[in-house]
Design an enzyme around this catalytic site. Structure first.
Site, PDB file in Angstrom:
ATOM      1  N   ASP A  55       7.984 -14.607  29.810  1.00  0.00           N
ATOM      2  CA  ASP A  55       8.128 -13.171  29.613  1.00  0.00           C
ATOM      3  C   ASP A  55       9.129 -12.593  30.615  1.00  0.00           C
ATOM      4  OD1 ASP A  55       6.717 -10.774  28.240  1.00  0.00           O
ATOM      5  OD2 ASP A  55       6.645 -10.228  30.372  1.00  0.00           O
ATOM      6  N   GLU A  90      12.393 -15.183  27.211  1.00  0.00           N
ATOM      7  CA  GLU A  90      12.263 -13.908  26.513  1.00  0.00           C
ATOM      8  C   GLU A  90      13.077 -12.849  27.243  1.00  0.00           C
ATOM      9  OE1 GLU A  90       9.953 -10.024  25.432  1.00  0.00           O
ATOM     10  OE2 GLU A  90      10.111 -10.943  27.397  1.00  0.00           O
TER      11      GLU A  90
END
Lengths: 644, 644
Positions: A374, A403
């Site tokens: 993330d 990401e």
């Protein structure tokens, strides 16, 4: 070092050359280089390569791919995972040069006595380094070349024997060989290039056991990787309410990204989701279905994370002594404390980085081999370039998905320094021009040497483009594009139910985002796209052409709403025509590049539509197509030359 | 080394980064880099640079050129010739970050107590490193920031004082600064970028004294560099006859490139051309006219060259013991012996290379600072990359022009390793598409970092394109293109007389090529282009915009026969419209990029035609033009916004 031959621009290569380029074990790896020397001499070259932990170099002969560009190439096929070394060697190819000179002179009717003597000398030098019985053959050829009774043409014939080129190949011991610097290539397993991903929030399934129950349905749809949003305990301090409201109401579950609470942190499982036994069962269940589990790694903490009290030195402290929550002024994220990756002392920094490394190793030990990371771009590049090789040196099968939805240079750098693949701008590329330009960049530019795209039509916090309030057809179209433009793609669960309601025009969030609440979905909805998704994944698995990145080629078409592209791998050729307009039927005459497709100009060929089972017999470059966006949003055509 | 900030892709840079990029002393040098770090912190950056033989680094603050591309830039202006070093430093700009946060929060009506305390801390840290009287000011600002009696807005105002940004600029001693690797830039004198060349065969002028007589006329035409084909003694063995016939007839003078004979070799002057005194007089005469003399360096020997007997080990020997003449089978060049740059022993190699170096140094001592190097691509790249720095380290004002008409990779490599400039494919680029594409490549791609083009409409062995049997207008058109597309261009004498007769369709030679015979020309021909050439060179000298390479921009135009481009340097903007059709009048409506030209959309601007003295008042992006190829083959327009 004075090098006689120029060897430049060996590819694949990353922009700085300081990190390994990328390959996967199943895909033939093309090594190219610019090679030349002064003058008219002919050259020979080879690729030398080995796994970094082995001693022996393998060799592959290079050939000229483009004489005008001085571009040479060879294809190698690494057989193990991990770091590999590649170098290129080149040398003066005396034998080819002599043969070329002899032929040119004989064709022009010129005297070749001296050239025949040169050839004889070359053969004799070679014979001296060659064992029996080949040596005997070389000696006889040298004798024939020096035989002044026969004609020059007869003597020339002596060196054209079928085995001579093989016998004369390669440098002799005293020959000067120019060797390039060594470059590195990291070889991943195939899933790093080719995989179908499915994202879900375990808590909406009633936890890990609920996910296990759902796994067979996901496997039936043809997915390879099931990625779970964070499964760790979460905090209650400053917990967000539904739709990202600042105050949670009683019963609100908050964000799964507010990691850490009384029940532990990044190496714990939220008890509401299950136990480590449940997790082990999930890993096993996925494996038995031919799938694997990917975890979401978000390196941030809720105010209730154990590290906040155990290691306050790992966080940013404000002048008033408080720990700084995440901010992008004027936006505030009070439920998240970012980590300070550069604490004042290097010991503290090392301890934090080691703790993060341990976190990955912990889950690797639990059987996880795929991490969706993330927001990696909010952590230092230096941190990832340190961490990823540490994990992969022990476990070269681990895959990291970045990401990072941010600026191109940052995304490319994260790929360069080690991320196995990356989210992309696909979500915002919708027109024919945008998609064509973007694919050229990610599949045909030097980026493809080190950056692998993973196309997501949606994620849990991106509802974008034609999917926003979009008609059902838009969900088919975007799925076909994601699944056939590139080899890795994924969807966020709910896609099959065509969830299309945005929270507002101010951002790309979903209305009633699953990030802040538990969703209950009716998987048995008769309108579900599950059968269509199953079909798409079946087609992907059937066609090697759809499992590669660099092989995409776009074709002409006289309608701006139809995108036409083909992919070829070995004998397999797939042509895709997608209707980009989810609201209207579109028709067009295509302008296929038949040479690129290796199709005949004057005879019919078969176009078998994998989506409908229809078979067309087309002839020439200009077939007509007509696509209804809902009934038939695309052709996915297996092209085959008909016998005859 | 764990770097907190990514600094990538510092330009200018050569493809491998192993050789210096190129700049000239007069031209502002833009240094760019990709710079970013994780998160939302703002950064500051600077270029550090110095001449390689000095100790002190100069600094230039960088600014963001494109935030989306993370591209930063600064412009530096080196003041001495030779090798320079460049590095980039970047650091977290705490002050800018605090100011940004404060403004965003205040605009949103948020509490900023903590941020004001952060600002006060930052100012106090700075004050501790600052001397009086600035320290006093910083102390008072810190006090104001901490003054909890006043409003937050008043306290914020304290840090907006005009001198604060300057006082707070730059890293403090304990701040972490990321520094890039050091790259190299070679700074040439301006003539390496901007010059008008004139090529001649001295023997057609009756030798060096004859050239001296002709110099004032060449200077009057506005040329800067007079380049002489080889002036050395030539051989008589295997001498070529007129039009490259294999057998010379009595009285034939042979090729000036068959260098070396009883009167000496590469460090001698053919007695038929004059003496070293004559040569010194020529150098002086050129200098007094503001010009300089370039010599032609052809590293090859006639069979009569002294080296053939003194150093047979420097040549290729065939199996029959004879020395190999030049060949590209089936073509033979019996009057030329190529040198063997890789003799069997390294001592012999070093001796040959040293002799070649001595050759250059010899002529440098005689006052030559410009060398046109014949066929450098038939000599090792390693040789040139050794030789050029040796010459330039003592004499950084020496310019090497690479006469390599060969494959792009080879030409680019010769530029990368040290050649100051290069002949190009211009001679074969004639259509609008070809010229546009080629200029984009050489002026706007990364090639411009290290490769400088020199455009020649013709050379003594290339009569090509529209000049072959071409109408007089073609000579005007190609001259305008060469002289205005790029800053360096040249013509081979006879161009002004529009010599246009090819020898055959089989090659690009001139009929009765001056390479093999003495030419007598009537410089007083009333049709001579000399006045036109004079005008073109005058315009080039008047306009800084025409003295740069990278500043070319193409504009739209609805006629394929008209090429439209502009160049801007500082306040000077020149727009060129060329009729590429030498046979017909062409007209068009232009589509100018007024933003690029910094011209108003709604008011008239002046377009002063430097070729005719006409002045137009145009308004808007779409002026109409009409060009007769002979009377007015082009507009060369000085654009100026009219007052108001």
């Amino acid at each position: 070092m004075l090098e006689r031959i120029v060897i430049d621009d060996i590819r694949p290569r990353t922009p700085t050359g300081r990190y390994p380029a990328k390959a996967v074990i199943a895909e033939p790896l093309d090594i190219t280089a610019i090679i030349f020397k002064d003058g008219h001499d002919l050259l020979a070259a080879r690729v030398c390569w080995r796994a970094a932990d082995t001693k022996t170099w393998a060799e592959a002969a290079m050939s000229v791919e483009s004489a005008g560009l001085d571009l040479w190439s060879a294809t190698i096929a690494p057989t193990q995972l991990g770091l590999h070394e590649v170098a290129v060697e080149a040398w003066y190819d005396e034998w080819a040069t002599i043969k070329h000179k002899l032929k040119a002179k004989l064709d022009a009717g010129q005297e070749v006595d001296v050239e025949l003597a040169e050839a004889a000398l070359a053969v004799e030098r070679r014979a001296a380094e060659t064992g029996m019985p080949q040596r005997k053959h070389l000696d006889s050829v040298a004798k024939a070349l020096r035989d002044d009774v026969t004609t020059q043409a007869e003597r020339y014939a002596a060196l054209l024997g079928p085995t001579m080129d093989a016998l004369m190949a390669g440098p002799l011991k005293p020959d000067y060989v120019t060797r390039s610097d060594t470059q590195q290539v990291w070889v991943d397993r195939t899933r790093a290039l080719f995989a179908s991903w499915y994202e879900l929030f375990p808590r909406s399934y009633g936890g890990l056991r609920g996910v296990i129950e759902r796994l067979p349905a996901i496997a039936d749809m043809g997915f390879d990787i099931v990625y779970l949003t964070p499964i760790h305990p979460t905090g209650s301090t400053a917990r967000k309410g539904r739709n990202n409201t600042p105050q949670a109401m009683p019963g609100d579950v908050g964000s799964v990204y507010a990691i850490g609470g009384p029940d532990g942190g990044h190496t714990d499982i939220d008890p509401a989701l299950g136990t480590f036994d449940d997790f082990a069962a999930l890993i096993d269940a996925a494996q038995s279905l031919g799938m694997e589990i990917a975890l979401d790694n978000a390196l941030q903490c809720s105010p209730d994370h154990p590290w906040v009290t155990e290691h306050p030195e790992w966080f940013h402290r404000r002048p008033d002594g408080s720990i700084a929550y995440a901010e992008n002024p004027p936006k505030k994220y009070q439920d998240i404390y970012p980590l300070n990756f550069w604490p004042a002392s290097d010991e503290d920094r090392q301890a934090l980085w080691d703790a993060c490394l341990h976190m990955f190793e912990f889950w690797v030990d639990k059987g996880v081999r795929v991490f969706r990371v993330d927001n990696p771009h909010t952590k230092p590049v230096a941190f990832w370039s340190w961490l990823i090789p540490q994990v992969q040196s022990e476990n070269p099968d681990v895959i990291f998905l970045s990401e990072a939805f941010t600026r191109p240079a940052v995304m490319a750098k994260l790929a360069e320094i080690g991320f196995s693949q990356s989210y992309t701008y696909f979500t915002w590329r919708t027109s024919k021009f945008e998609l064509t330009e973007y694919l050229e960049e990610i599949a045909h530019s030097r980026k493809a040497d080190f950056m692998r795209p993973n196309f997501w039509p949606n994620t849990h916090d991106i509802l974008s483009g034609p999917l926003r309030n979009g008609p059902p057809a838009a969900f088919k179209t975007r799925l076909v594009l994601a699944a056939t433009l590139v080899p890795s793609y994924g969807i966020y669960s709910g896609y099959e139910l065509m969830e299309n309601e945005p929270m507002s025009d101010a951002n790309e969030d979903y209305m009633n985002s699953e990030k802040y609440e538990i969703k209950h979905r009716d998987w048995d909805d008769p309108h579900s796209l599950a059968p269509f998704i199953t079909l798409i994944n079946t087609i992907r698995n059937r066609h090697p052409a759809l499992q590669r990145l660099r092989n995409i080629r776009f074709h002409q078409c006289d309608n701006e709403h139809l995108l036409v592209y083909s992919k070829t791998a070995e004998d397999d050729t797939v042509l895709v025509v997608v209707n980009l307009d989810p609201s209207n039927t579109q028709e067009a005459t295509l302008g296929l590049d038949l040479t690129e497709l290796a199709l005949p100009f004057d005879r019919p060929y078969e176009a078998y539509d994998e989506l409908t089972g229809q078979s067309f017999q087309w002839i020439g470059a200009n077939p007509y197509v007509r696509l209804d966006p809902w009934v038939q949003p695309a052709h996915i055509l297996h092209l085959r030359t008909l016998g005859g």
